[in-house]
Write a protein that holds these residues in place. Structure first.
Motif, PDB file in Angstrom:
ATOM      1  N   ASN A 195       0.533  -1.559   0.205  1.00 15.46           N
ATOM      2  CA  ASN A 195      -0.197  -0.228  -0.180  1.00 15.46           C
ATOM      3  C   ASN A 195       0.714   0.998   0.124  1.00 15.46           C
ATOM      4  O   ASN A 195       0.271   2.449  -0.764  1.00 15.46           O
ATOM      5  CB  ASN A 195      -1.364   0.125   1.455  1.00 15.46           C
ATOM      6  N   ASP A 196       1.978   1.524   0.938  1.00 10.48           N
ATOM      7  CA  ASP A 196       3.039   2.256   1.020  1.00 10.48           C
ATOM      8  C   ASP A 196       3.801   2.495   0.011  1.00 10.48           C
ATOM      9  O   ASP A 196       4.372   3.530  -0.174  1.00 10.48           O
ATOM     10  CB  ASP A 196       2.925   2.757   2.159  1.00 10.48           C
ATOM     11  N   LEU A 197       4.267   1.593  -0.549  1.00  8.66           N
ATOM     12  CA  LEU A 197       5.056   1.553  -2.519  1.00  8.66           C
ATOM     13  C   LEU A 197       5.158   0.414  -3.044  1.00  8.66           C
ATOM     14  O   LEU A 197       4.066   0.490  -2.665  1.00  8.66           O
ATOM     15  CB  LEU A 197       6.292   1.350  -1.537  1.00  8.66           C
ATOM     16  N   GLU A 198       5.139   1.031  -3.821  1.00  9.52           N
ATOM     17  CA  GLU A 198       5.173  -0.347  -5.214  1.00  9.52           C
ATOM     18  C   GLU A 198       6.512  -1.241  -5.065  1.00  9.52           C
ATOM     19  O   GLU A 198       7.773  -0.489  -5.102  1.00  9.52           O
ATOM     20  CB  GLU A 198       5.220   0.770  -6.162  1.00  9.52           C
ATOM     21  N   ILE A 199       5.867  -2.576  -5.137  1.00  9.98           N
ATOM     22  CA  ILE A 199       7.294  -3.016  -5.157  1.00  9.98           C
ATOM     23  C   ILE A 199       7.575  -4.433  -6.368  1.00  9.98           C
ATOM     24  O   ILE A 199       6.436  -4.913  -6.582  1.00  9.98           O
ATOM     25  CB  ILE A 199       7.584  -4.065  -3.781  1.00  9.98           C
ATOM     26  N   GLN A 200       8.116  -4.353  -7.026  1.00 10.92           N
ATOM     27  CA  GLN A 200       8.547  -5.300  -8.343  1.00 10.92           C
ATOM     28  C   GLN A 200       9.710  -6.619  -7.897  1.00 10.92           C
ATOM     29  O   GLN A 200      10.312  -5.964  -7.360  1.00 10.92           O
ATOM     30  CB  GLN A 200       8.467  -3.999  -9.397  1.00 10.92           C
ATOM     31  N   THR A 201       9.190  -7.911  -8.509  1.00 10.59           N
ATOM     32  CA  THR A 201      10.116  -8.899  -7.988  1.00 10.59           C
ATOM     33  C   THR A 201      10.758  -9.336  -9.578  1.00 10.59           C
ATOM     34  O   THR A 201      10.691  -8.487 -10.296  1.00 10.59           O
ATOM     35  CB  THR A 201       9.614  -9.758  -7.343  1.00 10.59           C
ATOM     36  N   ALA A 202      11.939  -9.827  -9.025  1.00 10.78           N
ATOM     37  CA  ALA A 202      12.655 -10.002 -10.671  1.00 10.78           C
ATOM     38  C   ALA A 202      12.723 -11.361  -9.979  1.00 10.78           C
ATOM     39  O   ALA A 202      13.080 -12.361  -8.557  1.00 10.78           O
ATOM     40  CB  ALA A 202      14.295  -9.445 -10.316  1.00 10.78           C
ATOM     41  N   ASP A 203      13.377 -12.644 -10.756  1.00  9.57           N
ATOM     42  CA  ASP A 203      14.461 -13.540 -10.699  1.00  9.57           C
ATOM     43  C   ASP A 203      15.091 -14.016  -9.838  1.00  9.57           C
ATOM     44  O   ASP A 203      15.090 -14.914  -9.596  1.00  9.57           O
ATOM     45  CB  ASP A 203      14.620 -13.902 -12.422  1.00  9.57           C
ATOM     46  N   ASP A 204      15.829 -12.853  -9.629  1.00 11.56           N
ATOM     47  CA  ASP A 204      17.711 -13.686  -8.906  1.00 11.56           C
ATOM     48  C   ASP A 204      17.742 -11.784  -8.062  1.00 11.56           C
ATOM     49  O   ASP A 204      17.363 -10.803  -9.172  1.00 11.56           O
ATOM     50  CB  ASP A 204      18.694 -13.848  -9.496  1.00 11.56           C
ATOM     51  N   HIS A 205      18.619 -12.295  -7.500  1.00  8.25           N
ATOM     52  CA  HIS A 205      20.006 -11.191  -7.636  1.00  8.25           C
ATOM     53  C   HIS A 205      20.198  -9.633  -7.828  1.00  8.25           C
ATOM     54  O   HIS A 205      20.370  -8.782  -7.611  1.00  8.25           O
ATOM     55  CB  HIS A 205      19.715 -11.366  -5.975  1.00  8.25           C
ATOM     56  N   ASP A 206      21.518 -10.532  -8.948  1.00  6.33           N
ATOM     57  CA  ASP A 206      21.871  -9.286  -9.781  1.00  6.33           C
ATOM     58  C   ASP A 206      20.979  -9.155 -10.130  1.00  6.33           C
ATOM     59  O   ASP A 206      20.835  -7.552 -11.161  1.00  6.33           O
ATOM     60  CB  ASP A 206      22.974 -10.373 -10.923  1.00  6.33           C
TER      61      ASP A 206
END
Length: 338
Positions: free
Chosen positions: A185-196
Protein backbone atom coordinates in the motif's frame (compact mmCIF):
# COMPACT_ATOMS: atom_id res chain seq x y z
CA UNK A 1 25.80 -21.62 15.50
CA UNK A 2 25.15 -18.05 16.56
CA UNK A 3 21.80 -17.51 18.25
CA UNK A 4 19.13 -16.06 16.00
CA UNK A 5 16.48 -13.56 17.11
CA UNK A 6 13.03 -15.10 17.60
CA UNK A 7 9.76 -13.47 16.70
CA UNK A 8 6.16 -14.63 17.11
CA UNK A 9 4.44 -17.95 17.62
CA UNK A 10 5.28 -20.91 15.44
CA UNK A 11 2.75 -22.42 13.06
CA UNK A 12 3.64 -25.29 10.74
CA UNK A 13 2.76 -24.70 7.11
CA UNK A 14 1.65 -27.01 4.36
CA UNK A 15 3.59 -27.33 1.14
CA UNK A 16 2.24 -26.51 -2.27
CA UNK A 17 0.42 -29.55 -3.65
CA UNK A 18 2.20 -30.88 -6.71
CA UNK A 19 -0.28 -30.32 -9.53
CA UNK A 20 1.78 -31.00 -12.60
CA UNK A 21 1.68 -27.28 -13.45
CA UNK A 22 4.17 -25.13 -15.31
CA UNK A 23 6.92 -25.22 -12.70
CA UNK A 24 6.86 -28.98 -12.30
CA UNK A 25 6.53 -29.53 -16.03
CA UNK A 26 9.65 -27.46 -16.62
CA UNK A 27 11.64 -29.51 -14.15
CA UNK A 28 10.29 -32.79 -15.47
CA UNK A 29 11.72 -31.87 -18.83
CA UNK A 30 15.17 -31.88 -17.24
CA UNK A 31 14.74 -34.86 -14.97
CA UNK A 32 12.41 -37.10 -16.89
CA UNK A 33 9.43 -38.80 -15.31
CA UNK A 34 11.33 -40.20 -12.37
CA UNK A 35 9.83 -42.33 -9.64
CA UNK A 36 11.92 -42.78 -6.52
CA UNK A 37 10.21 -46.10 -5.81
CA UNK A 38 11.71 -47.57 -8.96
CA UNK A 39 15.30 -46.51 -8.35
CA UNK A 40 18.19 -48.93 -8.22
CA UNK A 41 20.99 -48.57 -5.68
CA UNK A 42 23.50 -47.75 -8.41
CA UNK A 43 21.35 -45.06 -10.08
CA UNK A 44 22.83 -41.54 -10.00
CA UNK A 45 22.08 -39.41 -6.95
CA UNK A 46 20.11 -36.55 -8.47
CA UNK A 47 21.14 -33.19 -6.97
CA UNK A 48 18.85 -30.28 -7.94
CA UNK A 49 20.34 -26.77 -7.82
CA UNK A 50 18.55 -23.46 -7.66
CA UNK A 51 20.63 -20.42 -8.64
CA UNK A 52 20.17 -17.18 -6.71
CA UNK A 53 22.24 -15.10 -9.11
CA UNK A 54 21.58 -14.78 -12.83
CA UNK A 55 25.22 -14.42 -13.79
CA UNK A 56 26.44 -17.64 -12.23
CA UNK A 57 26.85 -21.07 -13.81
CA UNK A 58 25.64 -23.04 -10.81
CA UNK A 59 26.38 -26.46 -12.32
CA UNK A 60 29.98 -25.41 -12.91
CA UNK A 61 30.21 -24.04 -9.36
CA UNK A 62 28.94 -27.28 -7.82
CA UNK A 63 31.10 -29.56 -9.94
CA UNK A 64 33.95 -29.77 -7.36
CA UNK A 65 31.37 -30.76 -4.72
CA UNK A 66 29.97 -33.39 -7.09
CA UNK A 67 33.44 -34.81 -7.70
CA UNK A 68 34.21 -34.77 -3.97
CA UNK A 69 30.97 -36.61 -3.13
CA UNK A 70 31.61 -39.19 -5.83
CA UNK A 71 35.14 -39.81 -4.54
CA UNK A 72 33.96 -40.10 -0.92
CA UNK A 73 30.86 -42.24 -1.49
CA UNK A 74 31.50 -44.16 -4.70
CA UNK A 75 28.11 -43.00 -6.02
CA UNK A 76 27.50 -41.13 -9.27
CA UNK A 77 26.06 -37.65 -8.66
CA UNK A 78 23.99 -35.89 -11.32
CA UNK A 79 23.71 -32.08 -11.07
CA UNK A 80 20.49 -30.54 -12.42
CA UNK A 81 19.72 -26.83 -12.53
CA UNK A 82 16.15 -25.96 -11.52
CA UNK A 83 14.35 -22.87 -12.71
CA UNK A 84 12.77 -21.65 -9.47
CA UNK A 85 12.69 -22.00 -5.69
CA UNK A 86 9.45 -23.96 -5.94
CA UNK A 87 10.91 -26.45 -8.41
CA UNK A 88 13.64 -27.59 -6.03
CA UNK A 89 11.10 -28.72 -3.45
CA UNK A 90 8.72 -30.13 -6.05
CA UNK A 91 11.60 -32.31 -7.22
CA UNK A 92 11.87 -33.82 -3.74
CA UNK A 93 8.13 -34.06 -3.28
CA UNK A 94 7.64 -35.95 -6.55
CA UNK A 95 10.64 -38.30 -6.30
CA UNK A 96 12.52 -36.52 -9.08
CA UNK A 97 15.57 -35.80 -6.92
CA UNK A 98 17.37 -37.14 -3.87
CA UNK A 99 19.12 -33.91 -2.76
CA UNK A 100 18.29 -30.25 -3.34
CA UNK A 101 20.07 -26.94 -2.93
CA UNK A 102 17.15 -24.99 -1.48
CA UNK A 103 16.07 -21.72 0.04
CA UNK A 104 15.19 -21.62 3.75
CA UNK A 105 11.72 -20.41 2.77
CA UNK A 106 10.67 -23.83 1.52
CA UNK A 107 11.18 -25.47 4.91
CA UNK A 108 7.99 -24.33 6.73
CA UNK A 109 5.81 -26.42 4.44
CA UNK A 110 8.01 -29.33 3.39
CA UNK A 111 8.36 -31.24 6.65
CA UNK A 112 6.42 -34.22 5.30
CA UNK A 113 8.82 -34.97 2.47
CA UNK A 114 12.14 -33.09 2.94
CA UNK A 115 14.85 -33.47 5.59
CA UNK A 116 17.60 -31.00 6.41
CA UNK A 117 21.00 -32.61 5.82
CA UNK A 118 23.00 -29.57 6.89
CA UNK A 119 23.39 -25.78 6.81
CA UNK A 120 25.87 -24.16 4.49
CA UNK A 121 28.54 -21.92 5.97
CA UNK A 122 30.74 -19.30 4.35
CA UNK A 123 34.24 -18.79 5.68
CA UNK A 124 33.23 -20.12 9.08
CA UNK A 125 29.88 -18.34 9.34
CA UNK A 126 26.40 -19.92 9.32
CA UNK A 127 24.65 -16.52 9.12
CA UNK A 128 24.04 -14.09 6.30
CA UNK A 129 22.20 -10.83 5.75
CA UNK A 130 19.73 -9.02 3.54
CA UNK A 131 20.35 -5.45 2.45
CA UNK A 132 18.20 -2.61 1.16
CA UNK A 133 20.27 -0.44 -1.15
CA UNK A 134 20.01 2.63 -3.34
CA UNK A 135 22.32 4.77 -5.47
CA UNK A 136 24.60 7.49 -4.05
CA UNK A 137 22.65 10.29 -5.75
CA UNK A 138 19.35 9.08 -4.29
CA UNK A 139 17.25 10.93 -1.71
CA UNK A 140 16.58 7.63 0.07
CA UNK A 141 18.36 7.63 3.43
CA UNK A 142 16.11 5.43 5.57
CA UNK A 143 13.41 2.84 4.97
CA UNK A 144 10.80 5.49 5.79
CA UNK A 145 11.88 7.42 2.69
CA UNK A 146 10.59 4.57 0.50
CA UNK A 147 6.97 5.63 1.05
CA UNK A 148 5.51 6.43 -2.36
CA UNK A 149 8.54 5.02 -4.19
CA UNK A 150 9.21 1.90 -6.25
CA UNK A 151 11.46 -0.81 -4.85
CA UNK A 152 12.81 -3.94 -6.53
CA UNK A 153 13.07 -7.27 -4.72
CA UNK A 154 14.05 -10.81 -5.67
CA UNK A 155 12.00 -13.90 -6.39
CA UNK A 156 8.87 -14.23 -4.26
CA UNK A 157 10.33 -17.06 -2.19
CA UNK A 158 13.79 -15.57 -1.78
CA UNK A 159 14.55 -15.35 1.93
CA UNK A 160 17.12 -12.55 1.76
CA UNK A 161 15.89 -10.99 -1.48
CA UNK A 162 12.19 -10.63 -0.68
CA UNK A 163 10.73 -12.05 2.54
CA UNK A 164 13.24 -10.65 5.05
CA UNK A 165 13.14 -7.21 3.33
CA UNK A 166 9.33 -7.31 3.44
CA UNK A 167 9.57 -7.79 7.20
CA UNK A 168 12.06 -4.91 7.41
CA UNK A 169 9.61 -2.63 5.59
CA UNK A 170 6.75 -3.66 7.85
CA UNK A 171 8.75 -3.23 11.05
CA UNK A 172 9.78 0.25 9.89
CA UNK A 173 6.11 1.20 9.75
CA UNK A 174 5.39 0.95 6.03
CA UNK A 175 2.11 -0.71 5.05
CA UNK A 176 3.07 -3.58 2.75
CA UNK A 177 -0.53 -4.65 2.25
CA UNK A 178 -0.76 -8.13 0.78
CA UNK A 179 2.84 -8.30 -0.42
CA UNK A 180 4.33 -10.68 -1.45
CA UNK A 181 0.99 -12.29 -2.40
CA UNK A 182 -0.35 -8.97 -3.69
CA UNK A 183 0.37 -5.27 -3.76
CA UNK A 184 1.89 -3.13 -1.01
CA UNK A 185 0.00 0.00 0.00
CA UNK A 186 2.70 2.51 0.92
CA UNK A 187 5.06 1.77 -1.96
CA UNK A 188 5.27 -0.17 -5.19
CA UNK A 189 7.28 -3.39 -5.02
CA UNK A 190 8.37 -5.22 -8.16
CA UNK A 191 10.03 -8.63 -8.15
CA UNK A 192 12.80 -10.12 -10.28
CA UNK A 193 14.11 -13.64 -10.79
CA UNK A 194 17.37 -13.23 -8.85
CA UNK A 195 19.54 -10.88 -6.81
CA UNK A 196 21.73 -9.68 -9.68
CA UNK A 197 18.75 -8.71 -11.80
CA UNK A 198 17.16 -6.89 -8.86
CA UNK A 199 20.31 -4.84 -8.29
CA UNK A 200 20.70 -3.98 -11.97
CA UNK A 201 17.06 -2.95 -12.29
CA UNK A 202 17.64 -0.29 -9.67
CA UNK A 203 20.90 0.88 -11.23
CA UNK A 204 19.50 1.11 -14.75
CA UNK A 205 15.96 2.34 -14.09
CA UNK A 206 15.54 5.82 -12.61
CA UNK A 207 12.00 4.97 -11.51
CA UNK A 208 13.29 2.28 -9.12
CA UNK A 209 14.43 4.03 -5.96
CA UNK A 210 15.85 1.07 -4.05
CA UNK A 211 16.46 -2.66 -4.19
CA UNK A 212 16.60 -5.56 -1.75
CA UNK A 213 19.26 -8.23 -2.21
CA UNK A 214 21.32 -10.61 -0.18
CA UNK A 215 24.52 -8.93 0.96
CA UNK A 216 26.50 -11.29 -1.28
CA UNK A 217 25.04 -9.42 -4.28
CA UNK A 218 25.40 -5.89 -2.92
CA UNK A 219 28.32 -5.63 -0.46
CA UNK A 220 31.10 -5.70 -3.09
CA UNK A 221 29.70 -2.43 -4.46
CA UNK A 222 29.16 -0.72 -1.09
CA UNK A 223 32.07 1.07 0.64
CA UNK A 224 33.02 -1.01 3.67
CA UNK A 225 32.72 1.85 6.16
CA UNK A 226 28.96 1.98 5.52
CA UNK A 227 28.65 -1.37 7.31
CA UNK A 228 30.74 -0.42 10.34
CA UNK A 229 27.79 0.70 12.49
CA UNK A 230 26.08 -2.66 11.95
CA UNK A 231 27.90 -4.72 14.59
CA UNK A 232 26.28 -8.08 13.83
CA UNK A 233 27.11 -7.73 10.15
CA UNK A 234 30.73 -6.91 10.92
CA UNK A 235 30.97 -9.86 13.32
CA UNK A 236 29.10 -12.54 11.39
CA UNK A 237 28.94 -11.67 7.70
CA UNK A 238 31.33 -13.35 5.29
CA UNK A 239 30.71 -10.37 3.00
CA UNK A 240 32.15 -7.70 5.31
CA UNK A 241 35.80 -8.22 4.39
CA UNK A 242 34.90 -8.07 0.70
CA UNK A 243 32.71 -4.97 0.98
CA UNK A 244 33.62 -2.36 -1.60
CA UNK A 245 36.03 -4.64 -3.45
CA UNK A 246 34.22 -4.37 -6.80
CA UNK A 247 34.64 -0.60 -6.77
CA UNK A 248 38.31 -1.12 -7.60
CA UNK A 249 37.14 -2.59 -10.91
CA UNK A 250 34.96 0.46 -11.55
CA UNK A 251 31.69 -1.25 -10.63
CA UNK A 252 28.73 1.05 -9.92
CA UNK A 253 28.87 2.31 -6.32
CA UNK A 254 25.83 1.54 -4.18
CA UNK A 255 24.50 3.20 -1.04
CA UNK A 256 23.41 1.17 1.98
CA UNK A 257 19.95 1.97 3.37
CA UNK A 258 19.42 -0.89 5.86
CA UNK A 259 20.73 -4.28 6.94
CA UNK A 260 18.57 -7.13 8.23
CA UNK A 261 18.92 -9.14 11.39
CA UNK A 262 21.18 -12.20 10.90
CA UNK A 263 19.54 -14.95 8.85
CA UNK A 264 20.32 -18.69 8.85
CA UNK A 265 22.14 -19.71 5.68
CA UNK A 266 20.42 -21.99 3.23
CA UNK A 267 20.12 -25.72 3.86
CA UNK A 268 20.91 -28.72 1.75
CA UNK A 269 17.88 -30.99 1.92
CA UNK A 270 17.12 -34.58 1.04
CA UNK A 271 13.99 -36.46 0.08
CA UNK A 272 12.61 -37.99 3.29
CA UNK A 273 11.80 -41.35 1.74
CA UNK A 274 15.23 -41.70 0.16
CA UNK A 275 16.37 -44.74 2.12
CA UNK A 276 19.27 -46.03 0.05
CA UNK A 277 22.47 -46.81 2.02
CA UNK A 278 24.34 -44.08 0.15
CA UNK A 279 22.22 -41.39 1.84
CA UNK A 280 24.17 -41.66 5.11
CA UNK A 281 27.45 -41.68 3.18
CA UNK A 282 26.45 -38.48 1.36
CA UNK A 283 25.43 -36.72 4.55
CA UNK A 284 28.64 -37.70 6.32
CA UNK A 285 30.73 -36.54 3.36
CA UNK A 286 28.89 -33.20 3.26
CA UNK A 287 29.50 -32.55 6.95
CA UNK A 288 33.16 -33.59 6.67
CA UNK A 289 33.87 -31.42 3.61
CA UNK A 290 36.68 -28.89 3.94
CA UNK A 291 36.93 -25.64 2.02
CA UNK A 292 39.53 -27.13 -0.35
CA UNK A 293 37.11 -29.96 -1.17
CA UNK A 294 34.44 -27.51 -2.28
CA UNK A 295 36.70 -24.81 -3.75
CA UNK A 296 39.91 -26.45 -5.02
CA UNK A 297 42.90 -24.20 -5.69
CA UNK A 298 42.70 -24.75 -9.43
CA UNK A 299 39.10 -23.56 -9.76
CA UNK A 300 38.60 -20.37 -11.78
CA UNK A 301 37.50 -17.61 -9.41
CA UNK A 302 34.49 -16.96 -11.66
CA UNK A 303 33.21 -20.43 -10.79
CA UNK A 304 33.98 -20.59 -7.08
CA UNK A 305 31.23 -22.01 -4.90
CA UNK A 306 29.70 -19.36 -2.65
CA UNK A 307 29.98 -21.40 0.55
CA UNK A 308 32.96 -23.10 2.16
CA UNK A 309 31.46 -25.80 4.36
CA UNK A 310 28.34 -27.51 5.69
CA UNK A 311 27.57 -27.85 9.37
CA UNK A 312 25.14 -30.07 11.22
CA UNK A 313 21.63 -28.61 11.35
CA UNK A 314 17.97 -29.56 11.54
CA UNK A 315 14.63 -27.85 11.20
CA UNK A 316 14.90 -26.23 14.64
CA UNK A 317 17.68 -24.04 13.24
CA UNK A 318 15.15 -22.52 10.82
CA UNK A 319 12.39 -21.54 13.25
CA UNK A 320 13.01 -17.91 12.30
CA UNK A 321 11.71 -18.73 8.82
CA UNK A 322 8.52 -20.23 10.23
CA UNK A 323 8.04 -17.16 12.42
CA UNK A 324 8.57 -14.84 9.46
CA UNK A 325 5.90 -16.71 7.49
CA UNK A 326 3.54 -16.30 10.44
CA UNK A 327 4.15 -12.58 10.78
CA UNK A 328 3.65 -11.98 7.07
CA UNK A 329 0.56 -14.20 7.06
CA UNK A 330 1.99 -16.51 4.40
CA UNK A 331 1.34 -20.10 3.44
CA UNK A 332 3.87 -21.81 1.21
CA UNK A 333 1.00 -23.08 -0.92
CA UNK A 334 0.31 -19.46 -1.92
CA UNK A 335 3.40 -19.55 -4.13
CA UNK A 336 2.42 -21.66 -7.10
CA UNK A 337 5.27 -20.44 -9.29
CA UNK A 338 7.22 -17.27 -8.75
Amino acid sequence: MAKLPHRGTNTRRTFLTATGGAALAGLAGCLGEGDGGGREDDDPVRFVLNPAEEQTDIVEEYTPMKEYLEAETGAEVELIRAGSYVETFEALNTNQAEIADTSPTGLPGSQEFADVLGMRTAFGGPLYFSTIITTPDSDIETIDDLAGETMATGALLSFSGTLAPAMMLSEAGLDIGDFPQGDANDLEIQTADDHDTTREQMINDDTVAAAATGAFASAPQIPQEQFDEHEEFVEHSAEYDDAGSALEDEAEELQLVAVSDPLPRAPITARSDWDEPVRDDVREALLDAEEEDLIPEDVDEDYELWFTGIEEADRDDYELVVELFDELGLEFEDFEDE
